[in-house]
Write a protein that holds these residues in place. Structure first.
Motif, mmCIF file in Angstrom:
data_model
loop_
_atom_site.group_PDB
_atom_site.id
_atom_site.type_symbol
_atom_site.label_atom_id
_atom_site.label_comp_id
_atom_site.label_asym_id
_atom_site.label_seq_id
_atom_site.Cartn_x
_atom_site.Cartn_y
_atom_site.Cartn_z
ATOM 1 N N ALA A 145 41.997 25.298 34.799
ATOM 2 C CA ALA A 145 41.620 23.947 35.231
ATOM 3 C C ALA A 145 42.592 22.904 34.691
ATOM 4 N N GLY A 146 42.963 23.033 33.423
ATOM 5 C CA GLY A 146 43.900 22.088 32.844
ATOM 6 C C GLY A 146 45.266 22.159 33.494
ATOM 7 N N ARG A 147 45.701 23.372 33.790
ATOM 8 C CA ARG A 147 47.001 23.563 34.447
ATOM 9 C C ARG A 147 46.992 22.959 35.843
ATOM 10 N N LEU A 148 45.936 23.216 36.615
ATOM 11 C CA LEU A 148 45.844 22.666 37.967
ATOM 12 C C LEU A 148 45.733 21.145 37.938
ATOM 13 N N ALA A 149 44.951 20.622 37.004
ATOM 14 C CA ALA A 149 44.820 19.166 36.891
ATOM 15 C C ALA A 149 46.166 18.526 36.611
ATOM 16 N N GLY A 150 46.959 19.166 35.735
ATOM 17 C CA GLY A 150 48.276 18.642 35.429
ATOM 18 C C GLY A 150 49.212 18.662 36.631
ATOM 19 N N MET A 151 49.152 19.726 37.417
ATOM 20 C CA MET A 151 49.999 19.823 38.606
ATOM 21 C C MET A 151 49.641 18.732 39.597
#
Length: 222
Positions: free
Chosen positions: A211-217
């Motif tokens: 979730a954190g990775r996708l939010a950052g992208m």
């Protein structure tokens, strides 16, 4: 050039930042502490931030012997080695929200991941539907966020509620918090997948890193 470092038991993907914009994260479960320590030590020869997920204290102790600058975030079970200074855009905030205090470990995994990617992250904890006035009191933060990560166990209803209040993407994270019929997060997962609020996407159970990775992208897109 192979694009990876060969350790025998692992092949470290050095090309991932070029392809994906973020280095390979080390998933610690199923690896021995010594294997993780050697992987992190090798990655530390580079110039990029290092993130290891699902790390126990025992694994961190092994890592720290070879990489003394490593940090341990016990609640999130993350090992971090900070090598880059990335200034976040103060006007593009990722908001991480939890239904309950018990969801915080997963939420912190998401928040720290996004912060390590160079994003400004704000947190709102314990605003679940059992006391929904607590959520409404955070309306300003909800409306100002550019991307929202919502972590909830039990029936997972908070993601739908938040999705119905904001105009930005909502990443729902079902957590394994709950009594027997929650089936270790399956009830929350199914509830979030069946959300009637448009703009809500769902990652796997307890997958704060994803979730954190996708939010950052999403937050990096212009």
């Amino acid at each position: 050039m192979s694009g990876f470092d060969e350790l025998g038991f692992a092949k470290i993907d050095n090309h991932r930042p070029v392809r994906r914009g973020f280095p390979e994260a080390v998933f610690c479960e199923g690896k021995t502490p010594d294997q993780v320590a050697q992987i992190v030590q090798k990655m530390n020869e580079g110039e990029r931030n290092i993130l290891a997920t699902r790390a126990s204290r025992q694994t961190f102790d092994a890592v720290q012997k070879l990489t003394p600058e490593a940090e341990y975030h016990e609640s999130a079970r993350l090992i971090v080695v900070r090598k880059e200074t990335i200034e976040p855009d103060p006007d593009r905030v990722i908001l991480v929200v939890t239904a309950g205090t018990s969801d915080i470990p997963v939420a912190e995994e998401a928040a720290i991941t996004a912060e390590l990617m160079g994003h400004k992250v704000d947190r709102v904890f314990d605003v679940g539907v059992a006391g929904i006035h607590r959520l409404f009191a955070q309306h300003e933060k909800l409306s100002q966020a550019n991307v929202l990560v919502v972590c909830a166990g039990m029936e997972g209803a908070l993601a739908s509620v938040v999705g119905g209040l904001v105009s930005k993407p909502v990443i729902a994270v079902p957590t394994s918090v709950g009594y027997g019929a929650s089936f270790n997060g399956i009830a929350a997962l199914l509830g979030m997948l069946n959300s009637c609020a448009a703009g809500v996407s769902v990652v796997n159970i307890d997958n704060g890193f994803g979730a954190g990775r996708l939010a950052g992208m999403i937050n990096s897109m212009r």
